[in-house]
Design a protein around this motif. Sequence first.
Motif, mmCIF file in Angstrom:
data_model
loop_
_atom_site.group_PDB
_atom_site.id
_atom_site.type_symbol
_atom_site.label_atom_id
_atom_site.label_comp_id
_atom_site.label_asym_id
_atom_site.label_seq_id
_atom_site.Cartn_x
_atom_site.Cartn_y
_atom_site.Cartn_z
ATOM 1 N N LYS A 28 -1.117 13.760 -8.895
ATOM 2 C CA LYS A 28 -0.863 12.511 -9.608
ATOM 3 C C LYS A 28 -1.989 11.524 -9.328
ATOM 4 O O LYS A 28 -2.686 11.617 -8.320
ATOM 5 C CB LYS A 28 0.462 11.885 -9.153
ATOM 6 N N ILE A 29 -2.135 10.552 -10.236
ATOM 7 C CA ILE A 29 -3.111 9.480 -10.057
ATOM 8 C C ILE A 29 -2.386 8.147 -10.208
ATOM 9 O O ILE A 29 -1.696 7.912 -11.205
ATOM 10 C CB ILE A 29 -4.249 9.574 -11.095
ATOM 11 N N LEU A 30 -2.534 7.293 -9.217
ATOM 12 C CA LEU A 30 -1.947 5.954 -9.260
ATOM 13 C C LEU A 30 -3.067 4.938 -9.463
ATOM 14 O O LEU A 30 -3.913 4.744 -8.585
ATOM 15 C CB LEU A 30 -1.189 5.664 -7.960
ATOM 16 N N LEU A 31 -3.086 4.316 -10.633
ATOM 17 C CA LEU A 31 -4.067 3.283 -10.956
ATOM 18 C C LEU A 31 -3.466 1.929 -10.601
ATOM 19 O O LEU A 31 -2.414 1.559 -11.123
ATOM 20 C CB LEU A 31 -4.424 3.333 -12.440
ATOM 21 N N SER A 32 -4.115 1.196 -9.729
ATOM 22 C CA SER A 32 -3.558 -0.076 -9.268
ATOM 23 C C SER A 32 -4.590 -1.176 -9.425
ATOM 24 O O SER A 32 -5.711 -1.066 -8.918
ATOM 25 C CB SER A 32 -3.148 0.044 -7.789
ATOM 26 N N GLY A 33 -4.228 -2.233 -10.151
ATOM 27 C CA GLY A 33 -5.198 -3.293 -10.382
ATOM 28 C C GLY A 33 -4.555 -4.594 -10.803
ATOM 29 O O GLY A 33 -3.340 -4.752 -10.761
ATOM 30 N N ASP A 34 -5.395 -5.514 -11.218
ATOM 31 C CA ASP A 34 -4.984 -6.875 -11.557
ATOM 32 C C ASP A 34 -4.727 -6.992 -13.056
ATOM 33 O O ASP A 34 -5.612 -6.799 -13.868
ATOM 34 C CB ASP A 34 -6.093 -7.847 -11.138
ATOM 35 N N ASN A 35 -3.477 -7.328 -13.375
ATOM 36 C CA ASN A 35 -3.100 -7.622 -14.757
ATOM 37 C C ASN A 35 -2.251 -8.882 -14.771
ATOM 38 O O ASN A 35 -1.282 -9.019 -15.497
ATOM 39 C CB ASN A 35 -2.327 -6.455 -15.367
ATOM 40 N N GLY A 36 -2.653 -9.845 -13.897
ATOM 41 C CA GLY A 36 -1.863 -11.056 -13.718
ATOM 42 C C GLY A 36 -2.067 -12.098 -14.794
ATOM 43 O O GLY A 36 -1.310 -13.059 -14.870
ATOM 44 N N LYS A 37 -3.093 -11.930 -15.642
ATOM 45 C CA LYS A 37 -3.361 -12.883 -16.717
ATOM 46 C C LYS A 37 -3.418 -12.155 -18.050
ATOM 47 O O LYS A 37 -3.832 -11.000 -18.110
ATOM 48 C CB LYS A 37 -4.686 -13.616 -16.460
ATOM 49 N N SER A 38 -3.027 -12.855 -19.103
ATOM 50 C CA SER A 38 -2.979 -12.223 -20.426
ATOM 51 C C SER A 38 -4.362 -11.841 -20.940
ATOM 52 O O SER A 38 -4.511 -10.935 -21.746
ATOM 53 C CB SER A 38 -2.297 -13.170 -21.430
ATOM 54 N N ASP A 39 -5.401 -12.535 -20.451
ATOM 55 C CA ASP A 39 -6.761 -12.269 -20.944
ATOM 56 C C ASP A 39 -7.581 -11.425 -19.978
ATOM 57 O O ASP A 39 -8.799 -11.313 -20.122
ATOM 58 C CB ASP A 39 -7.488 -13.590 -21.226
ATOM 59 N N TYR A 40 -6.918 -10.845 -18.978
ATOM 60 C CA TYR A 40 -7.649 -10.004 -18.035
ATOM 61 C C TYR A 40 -6.789 -8.814 -17.637
ATOM 62 O O TYR A 40 -5.684 -8.979 -17.124
ATOM 63 C CB TYR A 40 -8.051 -10.791 -16.786
#
Length: 245
Positions: free
Chosen positions: A101-113
Amino acid sequence: MTSRVSYINITFRFLSRVKWKSLFLGMILVLGFLCFVALATNLRFWYVYQTSVHSNQPTEIPEAEVAIVPGAAVYGKTPSPILMDRLACGLDLYQTGRVKKILLSGDNGKSDYNELRPMLEFMLNHKVKPEDIFVDHAGFRTLDTLIRAKEVFLVKKAIFVSQSFFLPRAIYLGRELELELYGYECNLRTYKKETYYSFREFSARVLAWWDIQWDTPPKYLGKPYPIEGSGVSTWKGSIPVSSPK
């Protein structure tokens, strides 16, 4: 006017009584202590990393449940060189059978980023099975990524994919969180700000140590979503325009 002069005179009398040498010596001692703590903390992180399992060759890393690929800067829909190399190495682990499996973890805290959308598209474009891809939209920093991997995705054993100058902090946090974590060093090129990142890690490790001491929680948690099943429902707003059939 008289009151202002009186205030100035009182201020000067106070300053004249201050033992500046003692104050300066005290500041030097405090600064020295803080430098000692920072240096000791960084040496501890380095020791933990050196005694861990890590490599830049996938065949030298034990098999694990999942490869954790943390996010990094994206420019519009284009991953930065650092992120692109992490994705390539995560894919390499999957294709060589080191992880399922691959777990992609990142920042999606803003609608434009959104770091996750180009990460997900990369994996799908390289024929990773949709059900094998999990997306964590609240991986705002390494601590959040690892706590959520353990508490939300119920990960016990993983390979953390990142550049060597970031990995000591991740491996230290994983050990403190009682995660069996291996490091895959994905330095595939010389990075433009590599020296800056190395210096920044010096203070970031101190902050990570502090977070562990005070049990700093992640910004968001959530209900458990075991890594063993299909990850498609975790994609949320990161589903590409052309979704796989």
